[in-house]
Design a protein around this motif. Structure first.
Motif, PDB file in Angstrom:
ATOM      1  N   GLU A   4       0.829  -1.189   0.000  1.00  0.00           N
ATOM      2  CA  GLU A   4       0.000   0.000   0.000  1.00  0.00           C
ATOM      3  C   GLU A   4       0.870   1.248   0.000  1.00  0.00           C
ATOM      4  N   LEU A   5       0.219   2.408  -0.223  1.00  0.00           N
ATOM      5  CA  LEU A   5       0.967   3.671  -0.252  1.00  0.00           C
ATOM      6  C   LEU A   5       1.703   3.916   1.061  1.00  0.00           C
ATOM      7  N   ARG A   6       1.095   3.541   2.173  1.00  0.00           N
ATOM      8  CA  ARG A   6       1.750   3.767   3.465  1.00  0.00           C
ATOM      9  C   ARG A   6       3.057   2.978   3.566  1.00  0.00           C
ATOM     10  N   HIS A   7       3.099   1.811   2.920  1.00  0.00           N
ATOM     11  CA  HIS A   7       4.337   1.032   2.925  1.00  0.00           C
ATOM     12  C   HIS A   7       5.421   1.740   2.107  1.00  0.00           C
ATOM     13  N   LEU A   8       5.026   2.340   0.992  1.00  0.00           N
ATOM     14  CA  LEU A   8       5.992   3.079   0.179  1.00  0.00           C
ATOM     15  C   LEU A   8       6.542   4.280   0.945  1.00  0.00           C
ATOM     16  N   ARG A   9       5.669   4.936   1.722  1.00  0.00           N
ATOM     17  CA  ARG A   9       6.121   6.085   2.509  1.00  0.00           C
ATOM     18  C   ARG A   9       7.095   5.650   3.601  1.00  0.00           C
ATOM     19  N   VAL A  10       6.876   4.471   4.164  1.00  0.00           N
ATOM     20  CA  VAL A  10       7.816   3.953   5.165  1.00  0.00           C
ATOM     21  C   VAL A  10       9.183   3.732   4.533  1.00  0.00           C
ATOM     22  N   LEU A  11       9.213   3.104   3.354  1.00  0.00           N
ATOM     23  CA  LEU A  11      10.494   2.871   2.678  1.00  0.00           C
ATOM     24  C   LEU A  11      11.200   4.183   2.381  1.00  0.00           C
ATOM     25  N   CYS A  12      10.469   5.182   1.894  1.00  0.00           N
ATOM     26  CA  CYS A  12      11.071   6.469   1.562  1.00  0.00           C
ATOM     27  C   CYS A  12      11.568   7.174   2.817  1.00  0.00           C
ATOM     28  N   ALA A  13      10.829   7.064   3.909  1.00  0.00           N
ATOM     29  CA  ALA A  13      11.257   7.690   5.160  1.00  0.00           C
ATOM     30  C   ALA A  13      12.549   7.059   5.671  1.00  0.00           C
ATOM     31  N   ILE A  14      12.657   5.737   5.568  1.00  0.00           N
ATOM     32  CA  ILE A  14      13.889   5.061   6.005  1.00  0.00           C
ATOM     33  C   ILE A  14      15.058   5.492   5.132  1.00  0.00           C
ATOM     34  N   ALA A  15      14.841   5.571   3.817  1.00  0.00           N
ATOM     35  CA  ALA A  15      15.918   5.986   2.913  1.00  0.00           C
ATOM     36  C   ALA A  15      16.333   7.421   3.175  1.00  0.00           C
ATOM     37  N   ASP A  16      15.368   8.305   3.420  1.00  0.00           N
ATOM     38  CA  ASP A  16      15.669   9.727   3.602  1.00  0.00           C
ATOM     39  C   ASP A  16      16.365  10.010   4.923  1.00  0.00           C
ATOM     40  N   THR A  17      16.052   9.250   5.962  1.00  0.00           N
ATOM     41  CA  THR A  17      16.670   9.484   7.269  1.00  0.00           C
ATOM     42  C   THR A  17      17.906   8.617   7.504  1.00  0.00           C
ATOM     43  N   GLY A  18      18.053   7.539   6.714  1.00  0.00           N
ATOM     44  CA  GLY A  18      19.211   6.672   6.862  1.00  0.00           C
ATOM     45  C   GLY A  18      19.172   5.777   8.083  1.00  0.00           C
ATOM     46  N   SER A  19      18.004   5.647   8.709  1.00  0.00           N
ATOM     47  CA  SER A  19      17.903   4.858   9.936  1.00  0.00           C
ATOM     48  C   SER A  19      16.456   4.468  10.164  1.00  0.00           C
ATOM     49  N   VAL A  20      16.239   3.243  10.615  1.00  0.00           N
ATOM     50  CA  VAL A  20      14.884   2.808  10.939  1.00  0.00           C
ATOM     51  C   VAL A  20      14.354   3.598  12.131  1.00  0.00           C
ATOM     52  N   GLY A  21      15.213   3.848  13.117  1.00  0.00           N
ATOM     53  CA  GLY A  21      14.785   4.598  14.289  1.00  0.00           C
ATOM     54  C   GLY A  21      14.383   6.022  13.961  1.00  0.00           C
ATOM     55  N   ARG A  22      15.219   6.712  13.148  1.00  0.00           N
ATOM     56  CA  ARG A  22      14.888   8.094  12.782  1.00  0.00           C
ATOM     57  C   ARG A  22      13.641   8.129  11.904  1.00  0.00           C
ATOM     58  N   ILE A  27       7.785   9.476  11.157  1.00  0.00           N
ATOM     59  CA  ILE A  27       6.415   9.141  10.755  1.00  0.00           C
ATOM     60  C   ILE A  27       5.498   8.922  11.955  1.00  0.00           C
ATOM     61  N   GLY A  28       6.056   9.123  13.161  1.00  0.00           N
ATOM     62  CA  GLY A  28       5.229   9.004  14.357  1.00  0.00           C
ATOM     63  C   GLY A  28       4.908   7.593  14.762  1.00  0.00           C
ATOM     64  N   ALA A  29       5.822   6.659  14.506  1.00  0.00           N
ATOM     65  CA  ALA A  29       5.621   5.253  14.878  1.00  0.00           C
ATOM     66  C   ALA A  29       6.749   4.817  15.801  1.00  0.00           C
ATOM     67  N   SER A  30       6.616   3.636  16.392  1.00  0.00           N
ATOM     68  CA  SER A  30       7.681   3.098  17.237  1.00  0.00           C
ATOM     69  C   SER A  30       8.726   2.411  16.357  1.00  0.00           C
ATOM     70  N   GLN A  31       9.947   2.314  16.875  1.00  0.00           N
ATOM     71  CA  GLN A  31      10.998   1.646  16.105  1.00  0.00           C
ATOM     72  C   GLN A  31      10.703   0.164  15.904  1.00  0.00           C
ATOM     73  N   PRO A  32      10.239  -0.577  16.922  1.00  0.00           N
ATOM     74  CA  PRO A  32       9.925  -1.996  16.686  1.00  0.00           C
ATOM     75  C   PRO A  32       8.853  -2.182  15.619  1.00  0.00           C
ATOM     76  N   ALA A  33       7.822  -1.327  15.638  1.00  0.00           N
ATOM     77  CA  ALA A  33       6.751  -1.462  14.644  1.00  0.00           C
ATOM     78  C   ALA A  33       7.272  -1.174  13.243  1.00  0.00           C
ATOM     79  N   THR A  34       8.143  -0.179  13.138  1.00  0.00           N
ATOM     80  CA  THR A  34       8.700   0.164  11.826  1.00  0.00           C
ATOM     81  C   THR A  34       9.628  -0.941  11.336  1.00  0.00           C
ATOM     82  N   SER A  35      10.431  -1.507  12.224  1.00  0.00           N
ATOM     83  CA  SER A  35      11.310  -2.625  11.846  1.00  0.00           C
ATOM     84  C   SER A  35      10.492  -3.820  11.375  1.00  0.00           C
ATOM     85  N   THR A  36       9.407  -4.118  12.094  1.00  0.00           N
ATOM     86  CA  THR A  36       8.545  -5.232  11.705  1.00  0.00           C
ATOM     87  C   THR A  36       7.912  -4.984  10.343  1.00  0.00           C
TER      88      THR A  36
END
Length: 307
Positions: A4-22, A27-36
């Motif tokens: 879904e589009l939200r998944h694409l935004r997650v990928l772009c956010a990780i690429a733009d920040t260079g870190s799953v945590g950042r 995007i206002g989510a927890s790091q474990p949820a984003t990693s999962t």
């Protein structure tokens, strides 16, 4: 799962920040949820999108292709949103832009224009004038600035404040001079930085001997520093300048935060995501061009050696 589009935004956010945590913070989510979520996306795609490194993540060759496609899809969604005025967003071809961190503008606008070439920008007359979009500086220890209901805000990056000194300064051999050791300096502050940096000095219980607030930009102030007319407090991502040394302060007592603000009726969620990604990438680009920031980060955040 279905992509879904939200998944694409997650990928772009990780690429733009260079870190799953950042990315999670952005995007206002927890790091474990984003990693999962990243693991589920990679499982769905059948290949690894990001390679894990000691300092964060970088796209794999496959991941770079996925990100390019994701950005294209999100860009098309943005344009579709403009066309149908979705989510209350009215079609807008010129955005009034305000900023007190002009160094971010070139990189941010260049990236936005790649994805949204139909958009036009005009500079707002001043910080108190109406704007559609703003790149602003504030202090993390001051708390999030109050945001009117008509506006939305997201933090782009946080970084320490460094000091710029003439290359011949007596403290030129000190890796990290203390703020107290610089109390006798004449401080040169560009108008764009003066309010934030003087407030930061107050919060650090530091009383400078002399402050000259100047109607110049940061580059012109660095020229005055190079001429030996004083010192300046600058964001750590400030690029090096001739005959000038940019050094971290002992204990990193002062910090700045870059914040993106936008008017909800001018930018819908998809376009706001595009602008946020562009501005975040511009922050990272500035930091990449600052060797003094890399040297400080390497000393400060070096992982302990295994015994």
């Amino acid at each position: 799962m279905e992509l879904e589009l939200r998944h694409l935004r997650v990928l772009c956010a990780i690429a733009d920040t260079g870190s799953v945590g950042r990315a999670a913070a952005a995007i206002g989510a927890s790091q474990p949820a984003t990693s999962t979520q990243l693991r589920r996306i990679e499982h769905h795609l059948g290949a690894v999108v990001f390679e894990r490194t000691a300092t964060g993540v970088v796209p794999t060759t496959f991941g770079a292709e996925v990100l390019a496609a994701a950005r294209e899809v999100l860009s098309r969604v943005d344009r579709l949103g403009d066309a149908v005025a979705a989510n209350g967003e009215r079609p807008h071809r010129e955005l009034r832009l305000a900023t007190d961190c002009p160094a971010l503008l070139p990189g941010t606008l260049a990236r936005i224009r790649q994805l949204r070439p139909e958009l036009r920008f005009s500079l707002s007359a001043g910080p108190d004038e109406p704007f559609d979009l703003a790149l602003a500086l504030d202090r993390p220890d001051s708390g999030r600035r109050p945001v009117p209901a008509a506006l939305a805000a997201r933090v782009l990056a946080t970084e320490p404040v460094f000091v710029a000194l003439p290359a011949t300064h007596p403290l030129r051999h000190h890796a990290e001079p203390a703020l107290a050791d610089l109390a006798a300096e004449t401080w040169l502050l560009p108008a764009v930085d003066a309010a934030v940096l003087r407030a930061a000095c107050d919060s650090a219980a530091f009383a400078p001997a002399a402050v000259r607030q100047l109607p110049y930009g940061r580059r012109e102030v660095l020229d005055l520093v190079a001429a030996g007319l004083g010192a300046a407090l600058v964001p750590a991502s400030t690029p090096p300048a001739p005959n000038t040394l940019i050094k971290p302060l002992l204990g990193a007592p002062l910090w700045l935060r870059y914040v993106l603000l936008w008017r909800r009726t001018a930018l819908g969620p998809a376009l706001a995501d595009t602008v946020f990604a562009a501005a975040t990438a511009a922050c990272r680009e500035l930091a990449a061009e600052a060797p003094h920031l890399h040297a400080w980060a390497g000393r400060t955040f070096r992982p302990p050696r295994a015994r």
